[in-house]
Design a protein around this motif. Structure first.
Motif, mmCIF file in Angstrom:
data_model
loop_
_atom_site.group_PDB
_atom_site.id
_atom_site.type_symbol
_atom_site.label_atom_id
_atom_site.label_comp_id
_atom_site.label_asym_id
_atom_site.label_seq_id
_atom_site.Cartn_x
_atom_site.Cartn_y
_atom_site.Cartn_z
ATOM 1 N N SER B 193 0.806 -1.221 0.000
ATOM 2 C CA SER B 193 0.000 0.000 0.000
ATOM 3 C C SER B 193 0.843 1.278 0.000
ATOM 4 O O SER B 193 0.387 2.298 -0.511
ATOM 5 N N PRO B 194 2.091 1.288 0.529
ATOM 6 C CA PRO B 194 2.884 2.522 0.406
ATOM 7 C C PRO B 194 3.075 2.964 -1.050
ATOM 8 O O PRO B 194 3.074 4.162 -1.353
ATOM 9 N N TYR B 195 3.203 2.008 -2.006
ATOM 10 C CA TYR B 195 3.298 2.371 -3.436
ATOM 11 C C TYR B 195 2.117 3.235 -3.831
ATOM 12 O O TYR B 195 2.245 4.252 -4.487
ATOM 13 N N LEU B 196 0.930 2.725 -3.425
ATOM 14 C CA LEU B 196 -0.308 3.386 -3.815
ATOM 15 C C LEU B 196 -0.342 4.803 -3.254
ATOM 16 O O LEU B 196 -0.708 5.750 -3.960
ATOM 17 N N ARG B 197 0.055 4.940 -1.972
ATOM 18 C CA ARG B 197 0.038 6.269 -1.334
ATOM 19 C C ARG B 197 0.961 7.235 -2.071
ATOM 20 O O ARG B 197 0.607 8.364 -2.374
ATOM 21 N N ILE B 198 2.162 6.763 -2.335
ATOM 22 C CA ILE B 198 3.167 7.654 -2.927
ATOM 23 C C ILE B 198 2.734 8.088 -4.325
ATOM 24 O O ILE B 198 2.758 9.265 -4.669
ATOM 25 N N HIS B 199 2.290 7.126 -5.131
ATOM 26 C CA HIS B 199 1.899 7.476 -6.503
ATOM 27 C C HIS B 199 0.614 8.309 -6.537
ATOM 28 O O HIS B 199 0.472 9.175 -7.394
ATOM 29 N N THR B 200 -0.284 8.051 -5.581
ATOM 30 C CA THR B 200 -1.496 8.880 -5.515
ATOM 31 C C THR B 200 -1.110 10.317 -5.153
ATOM 32 O O THR B 200 -1.644 11.281 -5.712
ATOM 33 N N GLN B 201 -0.166 10.439 -4.236
ATOM 34 C CA GLN B 201 0.273 11.780 -3.831
ATOM 35 C C GLN B 201 0.922 12.507 -5.020
ATOM 36 O O GLN B 201 0.637 13.677 -5.281
ATOM 37 N N HIS B 202 1.763 11.789 -5.763
ATOM 38 C CA HIS B 202 2.401 12.409 -6.934
ATOM 39 C C HIS B 202 1.356 12.820 -7.967
ATOM 40 O O HIS B 202 1.433 13.896 -8.559
ATOM 41 N N LEU B 203 0.377 11.927 -8.180
ATOM 42 C CA LEU B 203 -0.685 12.218 -9.146
ATOM 43 C C LEU B 203 -1.455 13.462 -8.719
ATOM 44 O O LEU B 203 -1.759 14.341 -9.531
ATOM 45 N N ARG B 204 -1.759 13.530 -7.429
ATOM 46 C CA ARG B 204 -2.476 14.713 -6.911
ATOM 47 C C ARG B 204 -1.672 15.986 -7.171
ATOM 48 O O ARG B 204 -2.222 17.002 -7.570
ATOM 49 N N GLU B 205 -0.378 15.907 -6.900
ATOM 50 C CA GLU B 205 0.459 17.103 -7.091
ATOM 51 C C GLU B 205 0.429 17.533 -8.554
ATOM 52 O O GLU B 205 0.287 18.712 -8.869
ATOM 53 N N LYS B 206 0.546 16.551 -9.474
ATOM 54 C CA LYS B 206 0.557 16.895 -10.893
ATOM 55 C C LYS B 206 -0.801 17.408 -11.367
ATOM 56 O O LYS B 206 -0.872 18.167 -12.330
ATOM 57 N N LEU B 207 -1.870 16.969 -10.721
ATOM 58 C CA LEU B 207 -3.214 17.435 -11.097
ATOM 59 C C LEU B 207 -3.633 18.653 -10.276
ATOM 60 O O LEU B 207 -4.783 19.097 -10.334
ATOM 61 N N ASN B 208 -2.660 19.174 -9.511
ATOM 62 C CA ASN B 208 -2.936 20.373 -8.711
ATOM 63 C C ASN B 208 -4.131 20.158 -7.794
ATOM 64 O O ASN B 208 -5.004 21.019 -7.667
ATOM 65 N N ASP B 209 -4.191 18.990 -7.184
ATOM 66 C CA ASP B 209 -5.354 18.572 -6.399
ATOM 67 C C ASP B 209 -4.992 18.593 -4.917
ATOM 68 O O ASP B 209 -4.158 17.817 -4.470
ATOM 69 N N ASN B 210 -5.637 19.488 -4.174
ATOM 70 C CA ASN B 210 -5.353 19.633 -2.752
ATOM 71 C C ASN B 210 -6.204 18.640 -1.946
ATOM 72 O O ASN B 210 -7.430 18.729 -1.978
ATOM 73 N N PRO B 211 -5.580 17.698 -1.219
ATOM 74 C CA PRO B 211 -6.383 16.700 -0.496
ATOM 75 C C PRO B 211 -7.297 17.302 0.569
ATOM 76 O O PRO B 211 -8.265 16.681 0.980
ATOM 77 N N LEU B 212 -6.983 18.525 0.998
ATOM 78 C CA LEU B 212 -7.831 19.190 1.989
ATOM 79 C C LEU B 212 -9.162 19.623 1.357
ATOM 80 O O LEU B 212 -10.205 19.592 1.999
ATOM 81 N N GLN B 213 -9.088 20.045 0.101
ATOM 82 C CA GLN B 213 -10.301 20.423 -0.650
ATOM 83 C C GLN B 213 -10.200 19.791 -2.034
ATOM 84 O O GLN B 213 -9.893 20.460 -3.022
ATOM 85 N N PRO B 214 -10.432 18.477 -2.092
ATOM 86 C CA PRO B 214 -10.155 17.743 -3.330
ATOM 87 C C PRO B 214 -10.966 18.243 -4.525
ATOM 88 O O PRO B 214 -12.127 18.611 -4.387
ATOM 89 N N ARG B 215 -10.290 18.237 -5.664
ATOM 90 C CA ARG B 215 -10.960 18.606 -6.919
ATOM 91 C C ARG B 215 -11.265 17.336 -7.724
ATOM 92 O O ARG B 215 -12.289 17.256 -8.388
ATOM 93 N N PHE B 216 -10.348 16.364 -7.673
ATOM 94 C CA PHE B 216 -10.531 15.142 -8.471
ATOM 95 C C PHE B 216 -10.504 13.855 -7.632
ATOM 96 O O PHE B 216 -11.341 12.991 -7.801
ATOM 97 N N ILE B 217 -9.483 13.718 -6.778
ATOM 98 C CA ILE B 217 -9.297 12.446 -6.061
ATOM 99 C C ILE B 217 -9.740 12.616 -4.600
ATOM 100 O O ILE B 217 -9.169 13.410 -3.858
#
Lengths: 183, 232
Positions: B193-217
Motif C-alpha cells: 500500500s505505500p506504493y499506492l500512497r506515494i503514486h497517488t500523492q504524486h498524481l495529486r500534485e501533478k493534477l494540482n489537487d489539494n487533499p484538503l479540498q479535493p478537486r478530483f481524487i
C-alpha cells in the motif's frame, strides 16, 4: 438509543484494547478533507476555515477512526456555535507529532469541565440533549480520547483566550505522533 | 426509454425503508421493498430492478453472503447501506461485488448522487466506453495517452497514468486499496500500500489537487479512493 449502545460497545472495544488499529500511511490533510465532506453532507454548507502550517509528513494511522474523531469534533463545534458562528481547523507539525486543533466561537466550556468532558463518569446519565436540542450521547469525546490514545497521541480541550472575561469559544486539540511507538 | 427506473430496497428497518421510499418516489423511481434477504431475492426475480439498496444487517441472512450469492447470477448494481464504524464490512462488500456504499445516516442528496453514479456506470459498461474523459478542466485521452489540465499538458509516469485511468474508468465509485493495487501493480502487490500512497500523492500534485479540498481524487479513509464523477 441504538446509537448509544453501538457507541458504548465500540468504546468498550477501544478502551479494552481489543480493537485493532488498521494503520495505513496517510497525509492528515486527506483525513481532514474527507471529514469536511462528510460533515458538509450531514450538517449543510457550514463555513469551516482550514489552515495548515508548513509541510506535514505522511504518518501511519487508522484512517477510518481518525476521520471519526475529526467528524465528532466538528459536529461538536457546530452544535455549540450559532449558524453564523465560526468553526476552524488548524494543523501543524511539532517536534515529534502533528497537532490538530478544532476551534469554535461558541459560549465555551464551563470552567473546570475541560477534563471532565473526556471522562466516562460524564456518561452516567446516558443520552441527553445539548444546547441546541440535538440528542447527544456524550460518548463522542470519550471515544475520541480512546482512539487518540490508541494512536499514542493525546487530546484535550481549553477555552480560547477572550477579552475582559468574555467568552471566545473553545478549542479541542489532539496530537498524532510522527514516530509511532505504541501498537 | 419507457417506464420508471426500478429500485429494490432490502432493509429490515421500516423507518429507513420509509425514508428511502419517500425520497426516491418523487424522483421518478419505482420502489420495491423487502424486509428480509429471502423476500429480497424473490423481488429481484419478480421485478428485475435496475438497482438494489442493500442493508448489510438483515435478520435472516448476512448481507455479505446475500451479495455473493446474488453476484453468481446477477449483475444489477448494488449500493450497500452501512454504519459509519463498519469499514471492514464496507471493504468486504465492495470486494464481494457491491458497486458502492452509503454510510448511515446519509442525506437525500448523497443518496441521489450515488444512485445516479451506479446507474450511469452500469449503463456505460453495457456500451462502448469513450476513450476521452473530461471533468472540471481535466481532459484525459486514453487512446493517445494524453492528459491536459486547464489547457496545459501534464506529464505522467506510466504508473501514474495507469492509476489515473483506473480511477477514471470507475469515476464516482469508491475503489478499495486492494482493488487499485491489483489493477495497477498486479496480484503480487496486494501488501504494497505505500506504493499506492506515494503514486497517488504524486498524481495529486501533478493534477494540482489539494487533499484538503479535493478537486478530483477523494480519500475514503480506511477504504480507498473515489475519482470525481464526469456528470453530476
Amino acid at each position: 438509543l441504538q446509537k448509544f449502545v453501538a457507541n458504548l460497545l465500540k468504546m468498550a472495544a477501544i478502551t479494552s484494547g481489543s480493537l485493532k488499529l488498521k494503520r495505513e500511511p496517510y497525509l492528515v490533510q486527506e483525513i481532514i478533507g474527507a471529514a469536511l465532506s462528510r460533515v458538509k453532507e450531514l450538517k449543510g454548507d457550514r463555513s469551516i476555515a482550514t489552515a495548515i502550517n508548513g509541510e506535514l509528513p505522511i504518518i501511519e494511522l487508522d484512517g477510518g477512526l481518525i476521520e471519526q474523531v475529526m467528524i465528532n469534533l466538528l459536529e461538536n463545534a457546530i452544535a455549540h456555535t450559532s449558524p453564523e458562528g465560526t468553526v476552524s481547523i488548524f494543523a501543524e507539525r511539532d517536534a515529534d507529532a502533528i497537532r490538530i486543533r478544532v476551534s469554535d466561537d461558541g459560549p465555551g466550556l464551563e470552567p473546570g469541565t475541560e477534563e471532565l468532558i473526556f471522562g466516562q463518569s460524564h456518561l452516567v446519565d446516558g443520552p441527553r440533549p445539548d444546547q441546541r436540542g440535538t440528542e447527544s450521547t456524550g460518548l463522542g469525546l470519550v471515544i475520541c480520547r480512546a482512539i487518540i490514545q490508541a494512536h499514542g497521541g493525546m487530546i484535550y480541550a481549553k477555552n480560547n483566550p477572550g477579552v475582559a472575561g468574555q467568552s471566545n469559544g473553545s478549542s479541542f486539540i489532539f496530537t498524532l505522533p510522527t514516530n509511532r511507538t505504541s501498537s | 426509454m419507457t417506464g420508471k427506473t426500478r429500485i429494490l430496497v432490502i432493509e429490515d428497518d421500516p423507518h429507513i425503508r420509509k425514508y428511502l421510499k419517500i425520497t426516491l418516489e418523487p424522483e421518478q423511481f419505482q420502489v420495491f421493498e423487502a424486509e428480509t434477504a429471502r423476500i429480497g431475492l424473490q423481488q429481484v426475480i419478480a421485478h428485475r430492478p435496475d438497482l438494489i439498496l442493500l442493508d448489510l444487517g438483515l435478520p435472516d441472512q448476512d448481507g455479505q453472503s446475500f451479495l455473493k450469492d446474488l453476484r453468481e447470477w446477477n449483475e444489477t448494481p448494488v449500493i450497500v447501506l452501512s454504519a459509519r464504524e463498519m469499514e471492514a464490512d464496507k471493504i468486504q462488500a465492495l470486494e464481494s461485488g457491491a458497486d458502492d456504499y452509503l454510510t448511515k445516516p446519509f442525506s437525500a442528496g448523497e443518496l441521489m448522487a450515488r444512485i445516479k453514479v451506479a446507474l450511469r456506470h452500469a449503463h456505460r459498461l453495457g456500451n462502448t466506453a469513450s476513450p476521452v474523459f473530461q471533468v472540471d478542466g481535466l481532459n484525459v485521452d486514453m487512446a493517445a495517452r494524453r492528459v491536459v489540465l486547464d489547457g496545459v499538458d501534464v506529464r505522467l509516469t506510466p504508473i501514474e497514468f495507469k492509476l489515473l485511468t483506473t480511477l477514471i474508468k470507475h469515476a464516482g465509485k469508491v475503489l478499495t486499496h486492494a482493488y487499485l493495487l491489483n489493477e495497477v501493480w498486479g496480484k503480487h502487490a496486494a501488501d504494497n500500500s505505500p506504493y499506492l500512497r506515494i503514486h497517488t500523492q504524486h498524481l495529486r500534485e501533478k493534477l494540482n489537487d489539494n487533499p484538503l479540498q479535493p478537486r478530483f481524487i477523494f480519500t475514503e479513509p480506511g477504504i480507498g479512493y473515489r475519482f470525481k464523477s464526469d456528470q453530476n
